[in-house]
Design a protein around this motif. Structure first.
Motif, PDB file in Angstrom:
ATOM      1  N   ARG A 136      -4.385   0.393   5.283  1.00 14.00           N
ATOM      2  CA  ARG A 136      -3.674  -0.778   4.781  1.00 14.00           C
ATOM      3  C   ARG A 136      -2.172  -0.615   4.971  1.00 14.00           C
ATOM      4  O   ARG A 136      -1.443  -1.582   5.080  1.00 14.00           O
ATOM      5  CB  ARG A 136      -3.989  -0.978   3.294  1.00 14.00           C
ATOM      6  N   THR A 137      -1.719   0.617   4.974  1.00 11.10           N
ATOM      7  CA  THR A 137      -0.276   0.869   5.031  1.00 11.10           C
ATOM      8  C   THR A 137       0.281   0.643   6.426  1.00 11.10           C
ATOM      9  O   THR A 137       1.363   0.113   6.595  1.00 11.10           O
ATOM     10  CB  THR A 137       0.039   2.321   4.641  1.00 11.10           C
ATOM     11  N   ALA A 145       0.807  -1.216   0.000  1.00 13.69           N
ATOM     12  CA  ALA A 145       0.000   0.000   0.000  1.00 13.69           C
ATOM     13  C   ALA A 145       0.838   1.263   0.000  1.00 13.69           C
ATOM     14  O   ALA A 145       0.416   2.295  -0.484  1.00 13.69           O
ATOM     15  CB  ALA A 145      -0.926  -0.012   1.195  1.00 13.69           C
ATOM     16  N   ARG A 146       2.076   1.170   0.540  1.00 10.85           N
ATOM     17  CA  ARG A 146       2.860   2.403   0.619  1.00 10.85           C
ATOM     18  C   ARG A 146       3.134   2.971  -0.767  1.00 10.85           C
ATOM     19  O   ARG A 146       3.263   4.168  -0.951  1.00 10.85           O
ATOM     20  CB  ARG A 146       4.170   2.168   1.369  1.00 10.85           C
ATOM     21  N   THR A 191       0.213   5.366  -1.997  1.00 15.51           N
ATOM     22  CA  THR A 191       0.101   6.723  -1.496  1.00 15.51           C
ATOM     23  C   THR A 191       1.322   7.542  -1.813  1.00 15.51           C
ATOM     24  O   THR A 191       1.307   8.751  -1.668  1.00 15.51           O
ATOM     25  CB  THR A 191      -0.098   6.717   0.020  1.00 15.51           C
ATOM     26  N   ARG A 228      -6.276   3.425   2.040  1.00 19.24           N
ATOM     27  CA  ARG A 228      -4.878   3.087   1.792  1.00 19.24           C
ATOM     28  C   ARG A 228      -4.054   3.220   3.054  1.00 19.24           C
ATOM     29  O   ARG A 228      -3.195   2.420   3.336  1.00 19.24           O
ATOM     30  CB  ARG A 228      -4.301   4.030   0.743  1.00 19.24           C
ATOM     31  N   ARG A 229      -4.368   4.251   3.805  1.00 20.12           N
ATOM     32  CA  ARG A 229      -3.589   4.493   5.009  1.00 20.12           C
ATOM     33  C   ARG A 229      -3.765   3.337   5.982  1.00 20.12           C
ATOM     34  O   ARG A 229      -2.812   2.852   6.563  1.00 20.12           O
ATOM     35  CB  ARG A 229      -4.028   5.804   5.631  1.00 20.12           C
TER      36      ARG A 229
END
Lengths: 227, 250, 262, 58
Positions: free
Chosen positions: D53-54, B216-217, B220, D50-51
């Motif tokens: 998941r991150t 996921a990084r 973003t 997304r965050r």
């Protein structure tokens, strides 16, 4: 890739599409039946007076054939898209526009030509005047390939969609307006004993342009919707 | 796979920083890998990790969002590419109304014919010689797959892009696919195949490009080195498997 | 030339365009309102009544600018669609699709005001006049472009497909107009010229032209606002878009919160 | 003033034309604001997803 192999590819494509139509020949009659029913609806709606029907005959036949062609358009790329042969076509080493022109030609030959053959019968149902009959046939011969070519561009744009019927009609019909006006206009002019050569010539000129441009546009549209 | 052989001949296929995004959502990449002649490489990945999309990008059907593809060292265009790849995708490109042989004849007309092979021999080559005159719609899913493989076999191309070639096949069929791939590699061809990893290609030099669901990084942009979009960030490195990377000192 | 391409690229970059559009849009709206108000005063109060049509002709001050805009927006859309398809410039894709709704709105206004003008003048709401018919086809073309754009899920693919349709339409448009004109002369229908051959008076002309200017500015105002949204949508993962999204608060209108973030 | 509103007997047509003009253009100018709110909300959601998941992964 040599020109010879491109010719072979086109011939293979034409033969395959003709074979497919032949294997599904039961479906080939559907556009004619549709046009017949549409034409039959008009006397039922307007009354059976021959004078009224004669006046609208050419226009009604034109619209009926245009709508029948519109319904048939959907089959142009639909099954090829679903079973993956369309992407094989795009991946072939030959000019896509040429291959698509072959497909459109076969499609016109198998859907529009039977309609034109049936047109005199439809004319009889609506008491079409005798002098108009040859003009109607000439106009249809020039107009239907144009409709197929213009329609093919819009079908190519909507090919990836699941339910594209209404949208396709919305995209296609505004583009059909000039063809309808000139085609039916020539017939009406002939019915009123006015000169009718000019609109037919316009149709012919447009057809020549479309024969060159439309397959290219169709190929570009297809590349967009397959991406 | 020594660095020396990489320098001596341009690789058949080379991807640099290759990435594809849909609606600004990355589907895969950025990826770096090379494929030499005589190689069969497995693209491994979970569902939705972009295997199919990668093959469609490599076949030229989709334009990559970032990065470049080189074929024999030349940047890719669809005109250059299409005479050189054969794609087997989920939709196998067969007409149900036509017989197996008719389908192959059409494919041969469209894509050309490899030297020394014909539609009937290709059909025999995939163990379908008795089915030449059967309409494809009456074949089972596995049999259709075999006919589609015969179509790939016919095409006069070096690069095969096979999406799930093992799906729907019985053990014998899996052996067949491996044999076809092996022969193709020996002929000087190359293939990229996707699989869930259940039936991997075993002979030759097995090599794989892992294509995991993207961390996921990367989505973003956080934790990604500055200068995003530049090639060099290979997913293969993350997984510890190292597909050959051009421009990296050994 | 180098300077030109430099600026072209700079303006074509979404964050730069976004910043510029944020500054320009209020100016467009404001100027449009001021000029529109002056034009209205000139048209409704100062301009004399027409010797034939009386005060009904005053519809002209919105009907004609709207008709001009309906064509202008289409041409603008087609030019941008062309740039987008040939050079694959993201900004042009968004600009083309952003001009479609406003163009359709102006076409709709043209048709409705034309109809409202026709009722007292011709005694009928609708007549198959060449111009009205072409305008109707134009509306269908707009609706087709918008319909296609919303039917495809991938935003960039949708913009390219709809842009392609817009280009086909722009080729078609003169042919439609020509054919409808021909058809109209063939039928000798109830064609009544709204604008006679008589020269238009200066007192009527300046409000008309001023209103045309105002509608152009209004068009660019909404265009900039829509383009900002479109760029945000397709660039959502990029840094510049992320900072705008993060600065915005749930429920609040975008415009208010962005100002805090520069 | 009532003369002005009557528009020589054509008031209904003139004023309804102007009403259509302003209403349609007002809607057209307000639509992008609503659209912006929608786009921002969607992107915010995407960012949050997304965050979340991150965070577990280093």
């Amino acid at each position: 890739m040599t020109a010879g192999s491109t010719l072979i590819a086109c011939r293979a494509l034409v033969r395959r599409d003709l074979t497919l139509v032949w294997r599904r020949r039961g479906d080939a009659l559907n556009p004619i039946l549709f046009a017949l029913i549409v034409v039959a609806l008009f006397p039922l709606a307007l009354g059976p007076e021959p004078e009224v029907l004669r006046r609208i005959a050419a226009g009604v036949i034109f619209v009926a054939l245009l709508l029948a062609g519109l319904l048939a358009l959907d089959t142009l790329f639909r099954s090829d898209y679903e079973d993956g042969s369309l992407e094989q076509l795009v991946l072939s080493p030959h000019p896509l526009a040429l291959l698509l022109a072959c497909k459109i030609a076969v499609h016109w030959f198998t859907t529009a030509l039977p309609l034109i053959v049936a047109a005199p019968l439809l004319g009889e149902l609506l008491h079409l005047a005798d002098p108009v009959r040859p003009v109607l046939l000439a106009a249809l011969l020039l107009a239907t390939p144009l409709l197929s070519l213009i329609g093919a561009i819009c079908v190519a744009l909507t090919v990836g969609m699941h339910r594209s019927g209404m949208l396709l009609a919305l995209l296609v019909l505004p583009l059909y307006v000039p063809v309808l006006i000139f085609g039916a206009g020539a017939c009406n002019a002939a019915g009123n004993a006015l000169p009718y050569a000019a609109p037919l010539l316009w149709l012919g000129a447009a057809l020549v342009v479309a024969l060159v441009v439309a397959p290219l546009a169709c190929a570009a549209a297809l590349r967009i919707s397959l991406s | 796979m020594s660095p020396l052989t990489e320098i001596s001949r341009p690789p058949l296929l080379e991807a640099r920083g290759l990435a594809f995004a849909r609606n600004d959502e990355p589907v895969f990449g950025p990826l770096d890998f090379v494929l030499h002649t005589g190689e069969v490489v497995l693209i491994e990945g979970d569902n939705g990790s972009g295997k199919t999309t990668l093959l469609r990008v490599l076949s030229g059907l989709l334009t990559p969002t970032e990065g470049e593809i080189r074929l024999h060292g030349a940047p890719l265009t669809l005109d250059l590419l299409s005479p050189q790849v054969a794609l087997l995708s989920h939709a196998n490109g067969l007409k149900p109304e036509l017989t197996a042989l008719e389908n192959l004849r059409f494919a041969a007309g469209l894509h050309g014919l490899r030297h020394g092979i014909s539609p009937p021999t290709a059909l025999a080559g995939v163990g379908m010689d008795g089915y030449a005159d059967v309409p494809t719609r009456r074949l089972s899913a596995g049999q259709k797959k075999r006919v589609a493989l015969a179509r790939v076999l016919l095409a006069p191309v070096a690069l095969w892009l096979l999406d799930e070639p093992y799906a729907n096949l019985d053990p014998e069929g899996i052996g067949l696919v491996n044999r076809l791939l092996e022969n193709h590699a020996h002929r000087g061809g190359a293939a990229l195949i996707t699989s869930h990893g259940a039936y991997a290609y075993t002979s030759g030099t097995p090599r794989s490009i892992p294509l995991h669901a993207r961390p996921a990084r990367d989505l973003t942009g956080e934790g990604r080195p500055r200068g995003d979009g530049l090639p060099g960030h290979s997913l293969g490195d993350d997984a510890g498997l190292s597909p050959a990377r051009p421009g990296t000192p050994p | 030339m180098n300077v030109l391409t430099y600026w072209f690229h700079k303006l074509g970059s979404p964050p730069v365009f976004d910043r510029l559009a944020r500054v320009l849009a209020p100016w467009c709206y404001g100027l449009a309102l001021v000029l529109g108000a002056i034009a209205l005063y000139g048209g409704l109060a100062l301009a004399p009544a027409d010797y034939q049509q009386g005060d009904a002709y005053r519809i002209i001050f919105i009907h004609v600018p709207a008709a001009w805009m309906s064509l202008f927006a289409y041409i603008f859309m087609a030019v941008n669609a062309f740039i987008a398809l040939v050079w694959r410039i993201k900004l042009s894709e968004v600009l083309a699709m952003a001009s479609a709704p406003t163009g359709a709105a102006f076409t709709f206004i043209t048709l409705v005001t034309g109809s409202l003008w026709g009722k007292p003048m011709w005694g009928t709401w609708w007549t198959w006049d060449a111009r009205l018919t072409s305008e109707l086809v134009l509306l269908f073309l707009y609706l087709g472009v918008i319909g296609l754009y919303h039917a495809i899920e991938d935003r960039r693919q949708a913009a390219r497909a709809a842009g392609f349709l817009a280009l086909v339409g722009v080729v078609n448009l003169p042919i439609v107009h020509f054919s409808v004109n021909w058809w109209n002369t063939l039928h000798q229908g109830s064609t009544v010229r709204l604008l006679g051959p008589s020269k238009i008076d200066a007192a009527m002309l300046w409000p008309l032209l001023l209103m045309a200017l105002a509608t152009h500015l209004w068009f660019f105002g909404t265009l900039l606002a829509r383009t900002r949204n479109g760029l945000l949508e397709i660039d959502g993962g990029k840094d510049w878009a992320r900072s705008i999204v993060l600065a915005s608060q749930p429920g609040a209108a975008g415009a208010a919160t962005e100002r805090s973030h520069v | 003033m009532s003369d002005f509103l009557a528009m020589g007997g054509y008031g209904t047509y003139v004023w309804s034309s102007y009403a259509v003009f302003f209403i349609v253009l007002a809607i057209d100018a307000l639509a992008p604001r609503a659209q912006r709110r929608r786009v921002l909300a969607e992107l915010r959601g995407r960012l949050l997803r997304r965050r979340s998941r991150t965070l577990p992964t280093p």
